[in-house]
Design a protein around this motif. Structure first.
Motif: not given
Length: 340
Positions: A272-275, A280-281, A315-316, A336-339
């Motif tokens: 989550x920091x730089x991705x 992720x998908x 997630x992160x 961000x989590x929802x994204x």
């Protein structure tokens, strides 16, 4: 007033999830490299800066450096990442020249798999590689002839003839010529898919129900595509989280092999920091997609046609902390989590 606690040991009121107390490993210190992973060489792909000697990639050291011997980082001709170790000898002084690394804990009677990826120009004799003492006394040595031109891979299995906790690996040649070292590897022959059997035995005794990877803080700057495909070709990156060179020798497929050996459930943490959600998908598809999907096909091409079926994803990691790479506040993380 007196309180009493009554325990009904025979009455079941709920179930403790076996995954409540899992374990995790991270690319930090000697947790993986120098710990679980059996590779004995550091910076084996010759990337990164000098330390003590100009032109010699750390922690490698020169052998018989002299006025007519030159060591350089070559960022034009390289096998992996963006750099190789170049050695030039312009005048024959009768001595072997090259690089060495240690200390290596060598054990008498143990067999080691040695692999070297090299190219040369103008070399008249063989390339020599040896396990030896710190003073240069050889325990076992091998020679190979390397054709001039493109990169060549040389692999041998050697028996060490001494116990030496301060052992060295030396890669040298005699005469004049130019040699480029693209990658080297030294592993005990008894490693299990690259993992140390003695450490695996200790971990197995813990009976971890699940294993989280790649971190930890490391996950916030980790890009999973760096860690798949032929290990010698994977790029070395400077990890901005811990400030260390990451060779990417341990990636998704190696971690899945570890979980299979231990009989534990894999738990992956996405960056989550730089991705991005797209990155992720694609990782989910690499692990769980059919062999005819885009990233599932990549997994199959890497020797794993069947999906891994990873069920647990994070997630992160600690994104709330200002020590975290790409840290964000709670509200932003919720978006961000929802994204993701």
């Amino acid at each position: 007033m007196q309180a009493r606690v009554r325990v009904h040991a025979g009455q079941v009121i709920g179930r403790v999830d076996p995954n409540l107390f899992g374990h995790f490993i991270e690319h930090l210190g000697r947790c993986i490299y120098g710990g679980l992973w059996s590779e004995m060489l550091c910076n084996r792909k010759f990337n990164g800066p000098d330390a003590e000697e100009f032109g010699v990639v750390a922690p490698w050291r020169s052998v018989n450096r002299g006025p007519n011997t030159f060591f350089n980082h070559d960022n034009t001709n390289f096998y992996s990442g963006n750099q190789s170790q170049k050695i030039i000898v312009r005048q024959d002084d009768g001595l072997p020249h090259g690089v060495r690394q240690g200390p290596l804990a060598l054990r008498c009677g143990r067999r080691y798999r040695l692999r070297l990826i090299v190219r040369q120009e103008g070399l008249q004799g063989p390339l020599r590689f040896a396990l030896e003492s710190d003073s240069g006394r050889p325990y076992v040595e091998e020679e190979c002839l390397c054709q001039e031109g493109d990169w060549h891979t040389h692999e041998v299995t050697i028996d060490c003839r001494a116990d030496d906790p301060q052992g060295q690996l030396a890669i040298t040649f005699r005469g004049t010529g130019k040699v480029w070292l693209g990658a080297a590897s030294l592993m005990p022959e008894d490693s299990l898919d690259g993992w140390r059997p003695d450490v695996l035995e200790a971990v197995r005794a813990l009976r971890p129900p699940l294993l989280r990877w790649p971190g930890g803080n490391f996950a916030s700057a980790y890009h999973w595509l760096d860690g798949i495909g032929p290990r010698d070709r994977r790029p070395t990156r400077l990890d901005p989280v811990w400030g260390a060179l990451e060779p990417n020798d341990v990636g998704t497929d190696e971690f899945m092999a570890l979980c299979a050996i231990l009989g534990t459930e894999p738990y992956l943490t996405v960056n989550v920091g730089s991705g991005s959600p797209e990155e992720a998908a694609s990782w989910v598809e690499y692990c769980n997609g059919a062999a005819d999907s885009t990233y599932g096909r990549m997994r199959a091409d890497n020797g794993h046609p069947e999906p891994y079926g990873v069920r647990y994803w994070g997630v992160g990691n600690e994104v709330y902390g200002n020590w975290q790479y790409g840290h964000i506040d709670a509200e932003t993380y919720a978006h961000r989590f929802l994204e993701f």
